[in-house]
Scaffold this active site. Structure first.
Site, mmCIF file in Angstrom:
data_model
loop_
_atom_site.group_PDB
_atom_site.id
_atom_site.type_symbol
_atom_site.label_atom_id
_atom_site.label_comp_id
_atom_site.label_asym_id
_atom_site.label_seq_id
_atom_site.Cartn_x
_atom_site.Cartn_y
_atom_site.Cartn_z
ATOM 1 N N ILE A 170 0.691 -1.219 0.166
ATOM 2 C CA ILE A 170 -0.001 0.070 0.009
ATOM 3 C C ILE A 170 0.727 1.198 0.003
ATOM 4 C CG2 ILE A 170 -1.790 1.288 1.274
ATOM 5 C CD1 ILE A 170 -3.012 -1.415 2.221
ATOM 6 N N HIS A 172 2.697 -14.432 -31.096
ATOM 7 C CA HIS A 172 3.935 -13.273 -31.024
ATOM 8 C C HIS A 172 3.481 -12.311 -31.842
ATOM 9 C CE1 HIS A 172 7.959 -11.884 -31.879
ATOM 10 N NE2 HIS A 172 7.447 -11.455 -32.998
#
Ligand code: FAD
Ligand code: AMP
Length: 479
Positions: free
Chosen positions: A192, A451
């Protein structure tokens, strides 16, 4: 007469609301009690996650990233943006809109599933009864044969830095600053602290993170942690490890923070200070002593592997029980418990809960870290592939980081996958699915990946376990 349900859920965060919806789907008459009020004092479902956690933080991470990229990065693509201007109020309004749409969405899902939504503070008064205090002086009791407690967690407060207005704030306050602090301190360089520190650094703050631990991101793979520390430092986050905050005081609208490290005592002056030192389970006022509900030694509700408490018919899920304090962990527990109550078989695999840090680059992992495998004496092989050698990452201009796969040395079963780089939060899903199906690194190596995609990084890391990665000349490591 108390109104009767099949199931009562206390708490409408990602653990509780998901449990309530699944219970309703399975034909149970369900009530969900929640006390959250939004900025306008209106009830809002979704708990910490939607109102003050995952969602608003990701909205601001996204917006601040766009801002920072606009300042420089797009020029690399041949796109020149002449005068980039920050409109913080608009950014905050967008964040609030995203939150409001999602919390209203939960209310709609409740209506569509016939769930009775009760606003107020719920308290377990017996294994079958919950009292609801709606704040109007009236208390009413509802009953059910099964009760699910999902009250979540709250930020830990420390005496060294008591919250004060919009100057010393917790994570909720840090999502609502109305101007960009010039100098910002963050206590705690956990997930956080790093995410919020990143938001404000991108928007222009000088950010200093003070972290008591000597090691950075202890829960992450330490190869990832080392690279991440280098990358975040390069970006301008001033991360001071082994720095324990001992005190603070506000003087003329600024905060003087005292901290200690191996070199001695220091003082740091900042305009705003965020306290992000962890979260604690919400059990205050959740049950009466007469119920005999047991907590564990750390104050979490004690539960077994299937979230049963010590009281028959009473379950507890989410941040209030052991395990990682993550939304998706609580949601999975919610589904499991609903199905158990419906008489179905249900369980979950606590070893395969992915973790994500939404910094730039993102960090994500699932399964074991290399240091855990070493500590447990598990023989393993590692395959690593850097994004610098991935065509799609190059096209994106996002070449920092790598994918690392850890596979059992004898069985080849994938034991852990660690990603630092673009879209790590999405890539980790592919690894989690593979591990859920018990994949070997060879299974991944034999799979055809499109790809050019970032997921080819995962493929190449799997190939590298055998020393067979195609696009690596140098960064080869063999065990
Ligand atoms: P909560 O979401 O805390 O919900 C509990 C609800 O119960 C709340 O509405 C609360 O008001 C209510 N309640 C409590 N007690 C009572 C009671 N007695 N009666 C009635 N209602 C009650 N996790 C992630 O997985 N991904 C992230 O990206 C992520 N980012 C985060 C960012 C921040 C800034 C923070 C603070 C947290 C983040 N988390 C993230 C953690 C995530 O928010 C929590 O793990 C998740 O919200 C826990 O869900 P829960 O349902 O157990 O509890
Ligand atoms: P997390 O639990 O991941 O949110 O991280 C909270 C971090 O805050 C941990 O890494 C703690 O070591 C750190 N922390 C707790 N108390 C202090 C303190 N007084 N000074 C500096 N760091 C602290």
């Amino acid at each position: 007469m108390a109104e009767r349900f099949d199931v009562i859920v206390v708490g409408a965060g990602p653990a509780g609301y998901v449990a309530a919806i699944r219970c309703a789907q399975l034909g149970m008459k369900t009530a969900c009690v929640d006390k959250w009020l939004d900025g306008q004092g209106q009830p809002a479902l979704g708990g910490t996650c939607l109102n003050a956690g995952c969602i608003p933080s990701k909205a601001l991470l996204e917006s601040s990233e766009i801002y920072e990229q606009s300042l420089g990065h797009y020029a690399d693509h041949g796109v020149n943006i002449p005068a980039v201007k920050l409109d913080l109020a608009a950014m905050m309004a967008r964040k609030d809109k995203v939150v409001a749409e999602l919390t209203q969405g939960i209310a709609q899902l409740f209506r569509a599933n016939g769930i009775t939504s009760c606003h107020g503070h719920g308290k377990l008064v017996s294994s079958r009864q919950v009292s609801i205090d709606s704040g109007d002086g009236q208390e009413r009791i509802i009953e059910a044969s099964h009760i699910i407690l999902a009250p979540g967690s709250s930020p830990v407060a420390i005496e060294a830095a008591p919250l004060s207005g919009d100057i010393i704030v917790d994570s909720t306050g840090a999502l609502n600053f109305d101007k960009v602090p010039k100098r910002l301190g963050v206590i705690g360089a956990g997930i956080i602290g790093l995410e919020l520190g990143s938001v404000w650094r991108r928007l222009g703050s000088e950010v200093v993170l003070l972290e008591a631990q000597e090691a950075f991101l202890m829960m992450a793979d330490q190869q990832v942690a080392r690279d991440a520390l280098r990358e975040f430092t390069r970006q301008g986050l001033d991360i001071r490890l082994g720095a324990r905050v001992l005190g603070s005081h506000i003087k003329r609208g600024k905060v003087e923070v005292q901290y200690e490290d191996a070199a001695g005592s220091h003082q740091e002056k900042v305009d705003r200070l965020i306290v992000a030192v962890g979260r604690m389970p919400n059990t205050d006022g959740l049950f009466t002593a007469e119920t005999g509900l047991a907590l564990n030694e750390w104050g979490y509700i004690h539960v077994d592997e299937q979230c049963r408490t010590n009281l028959p018919g009473v379950y507890a899920i989410g941040d209030v029980v052991r395990g990682p304090m993550l939304a998706h962990k609580g949601s999975r527990e919610g589904v499991m418990v609903a199905e158990l109550i419906a008489g179905q078989e249900a369980s979950m695999d606590y070893d395969l809960i992915p973790s994500v840090i939404y910094t730039h680059p993102e960090i994500a992992w699932v399964g074991k870290t290399e240091q855990a495998l070493k500590a447990e004496d598990v023989p393993y092989r590692a395959g690593v592939f850097p994004f610098a050698a991935n065509g799609r990452a190059r096209a994106l201009g996002e070449t920092a980081g790598f994918v690392k796969i850890l596979a059992h040395a004898e069985t080849d079963r994938v034991l852990g996958v660690h990603v630092m780089g673009p879209q790590a939060s999405e890539l980790i899903a592919c690894a989690t699915v593979a591990m859920e199906f018990g994949a070997s690194s060879e299974d991944l190596a034999l799979t055809v990946f499109a790809h050019p995609t970032l997921s080819e990084g995962l493929h190449e890391a799997a190939l590298d376990v055998e020393g067979a990665a195609i696009h690596i000349a140098k960064m080869r490591r063999k065990n």
